[in-house]
Design a protein around this motif. Structure first.
Motif, PDB file in Angstrom:
ATOM      1  N   LEU A  49       0.841  -1.196   0.000  1.00 54.68           N
ATOM      2  CA  LEU A  49       0.000   0.000   0.000  1.00 54.68           C
ATOM      3  C   LEU A  49       0.877   1.249   0.000  1.00 54.68           C
ATOM      4  O   LEU A  49       0.603   2.201  -0.732  1.00 54.68           O
ATOM      5  N   ASP A  50       1.932   1.249   0.808  1.00 54.44           N
ATOM      6  CA  ASP A  50       2.849   2.400   0.834  1.00 54.44           C
ATOM      7  C   ASP A  50       3.438   2.670  -0.548  1.00 54.44           C
ATOM      8  O   ASP A  50       3.516   3.818  -0.977  1.00 54.44           O
ATOM      9  N   GLU A  51       3.859   1.608  -1.233  1.00 52.32           N
ATOM     10  CA  GLU A  51       4.427   1.784  -2.574  1.00 52.32           C
ATOM     11  C   GLU A  51       3.388   2.334  -3.546  1.00 52.32           C
ATOM     12  O   GLU A  51       3.700   3.183  -4.388  1.00 52.32           O
ATOM     13  N   ALA A  52       2.144   1.863  -3.424  1.00 56.18           N
ATOM     14  CA  ALA A  52       1.080   2.351  -4.308  1.00 56.18           C
ATOM     15  C   ALA A  52       0.794   3.829  -4.055  1.00 56.18           C
ATOM     16  O   ALA A  52       0.648   4.614  -5.002  1.00 56.18           O
ATOM     17  N   ILE A  53       0.736   4.220  -2.793  1.00 54.89           N
ATOM     18  CA  ILE A  53       0.501   5.627  -2.448  1.00 54.89           C
ATOM     19  C   ILE A  53       1.650   6.484  -2.953  1.00 54.89           C
ATOM     20  O   ILE A  53       1.428   7.533  -3.571  1.00 54.89           O
ATOM     21  N   ASP A  54       2.869   6.046  -2.700  1.00 59.72           N
ATOM     22  CA  ASP A  54       4.047   6.805  -3.154  1.00 59.72           C
ATOM     23  C   ASP A  54       4.048   6.940  -4.676  1.00 59.72           C
ATOM     24  O   ASP A  54       4.386   7.999  -5.211  1.00 59.72           O
ATOM     25  N   SER A  55       3.653   5.882  -5.382  1.00 57.47           N
ATOM     26  CA  SER A  55       3.619   5.917  -6.839  1.00 57.47           C
ATOM     27  C   SER A  55       2.602   6.943  -7.333  1.00 57.47           C
ATOM     28  O   SER A  55       2.906   7.754  -8.212  1.00 57.47           O
ATOM     29  N   LEU A  56       1.397   6.921  -6.771  1.00 51.35           N
ATOM     30  CA  LEU A  56       0.373   7.878  -7.198  1.00 51.35           C
ATOM     31  C   LEU A  56       0.778   9.306  -6.858  1.00 51.35           C
ATOM     32  O   LEU A  56       0.589  10.219  -7.676  1.00 51.35           O
ATOM     33  N   ALA A  57       1.348   9.508  -5.692  1.00 51.08           N
ATOM     34  CA  ALA A  57       1.810  10.855  -5.319  1.00 51.08           C
ATOM     35  C   ALA A  57       2.904  11.310  -6.280  1.00 51.08           C
ATOM     36  O   ALA A  57       2.931  12.470  -6.698  1.00 51.08           O
ATOM     37  N   GLY A  58       3.773  10.387  -6.670  1.00 57.06           N
ATOM     38  CA  GLY A  58       4.836  10.707  -7.621  1.00 57.06           C
ATOM     39  C   GLY A  58       4.315  11.039  -9.011  1.00 57.06           C
ATOM     40  O   GLY A  58       4.972  11.738  -9.779  1.00 57.06           O
ATOM     41  N   LYS A  59       3.116  10.541  -9.327  1.00 61.14           N
ATOM     42  CA  LYS A  59       2.488  10.842 -10.619  1.00 61.14           C
ATOM     43  C   LYS A  59       1.619  12.095 -10.542  1.00 61.14           C
ATOM     44  O   LYS A  59       0.913  12.410 -11.492  1.00 61.14           O
ATOM     45  N   ILE A  64      -6.465  10.617  -3.199  1.00 61.90           N
ATOM     46  CA  ILE A  64      -6.446   9.176  -3.452  1.00 61.90           C
ATOM     47  C   ILE A  64      -7.643   8.544  -2.755  1.00 61.90           C
ATOM     48  O   ILE A  64      -7.928   8.838  -1.598  1.00 61.90           O
ATOM     49  N   THR A  65      -8.319   7.667  -3.497  1.00 61.09           N
ATOM     50  CA  THR A  65      -9.370   6.851  -2.915  1.00 61.09           C
ATOM     51  C   THR A  65      -8.864   5.420  -2.864  1.00 61.09           C
ATOM     52  O   THR A  65      -8.424   4.882  -3.880  1.00 61.09           O
ATOM     53  N   ILE A  66      -8.918   4.836  -1.677  1.00 54.73           N
ATOM     54  CA  ILE A  66      -8.532   3.435  -1.506  1.00 54.73           C
ATOM     55  C   ILE A  66      -9.814   2.613  -1.515  1.00 54.73           C
ATOM     56  O   ILE A  66     -10.727   2.865  -0.725  1.00 54.73           O
ATOM     57  N   VAL A  67      -9.872   1.651  -2.425  1.00 58.28           N
ATOM     58  CA  VAL A  67     -11.039   0.786  -2.564  1.00 58.28           C
ATOM     59  C   VAL A  67     -10.639  -0.615  -2.088  1.00 58.28           C
ATOM     60  O   VAL A  67      -9.928  -1.333  -2.800  1.00 58.28           O
ATOM     61  N   PRO A  68     -11.072  -0.995  -0.882  1.00 55.43           N
ATOM     62  CA  PRO A  68     -10.744  -2.332  -0.391  1.00 55.43           C
ATOM     63  C   PRO A  68     -11.504  -3.407  -1.165  1.00 55.43           C
ATOM     64  O   PRO A  68     -12.730  -3.403  -1.222  1.00 55.43           O
TER      65      PRO A  68
END
Length: 119
Positions: A49-59, A64-68
């Motif tokens: 999840l951290d990597e996904a958040i960092d990736s989106l922030a980097g883009k 961000i919406t997290i959909v479980p």
């Protein structure tokens, strides 16, 4: 202001387990080309999840919406996920993060599963 979506799952040792996540992502991209989507997993798989958040922030995502992709909100959604989001907000203080209800709790998803089971 740019929006991103994370499809959040538990993770598993078998890489085939993640195939539905890739199919959901592909369907979303067909329906809305250019949408920023990442997969993020709690454990055993990457990206985390951290990597996904960092990736989106980097883009350039600022929201961000997290959909479980879970059937219901158990301790991973109620306890673990908010703690993980808090940690991410420490790294990205200008980021806004919302957590959706688990996909399995949406009435139309329940109706679709019921229809599938009846056929």
């Amino acid at each position: 202001m740019s929006k991103g979506i994370i499809l959040f799952g538990h993770g598993a040792r078998n890489p085939d387990w993640a195939q539905p996540f890739h199919r959901i992502r592909a369907s979303m991209e067909r329906q809305q080309p250019g949408v920023l989507i990442e997969l993020g997993f709690l454990e055993l798989m990457r990206p985390t999840l951290d990597e996904a958040i960092d990736s989106l922030a980097g883009k350039g995502a600022t929201e961000i919406t997290i959909v479980p992709i879970f059937m219901a909100a158990g301790s991973h959604i109620k306890k673990d996920l908010p703690l993980m989001v808090g940690s991410a907000l420490d790294r990205h203080p200008n980021l806004s993060v919302d957590i959706s209800a688990p996909v399995g709790e949406a009435d139309y998803v329940i109706d679709a599963m019921a229809q599938y089971a009846l056929n």
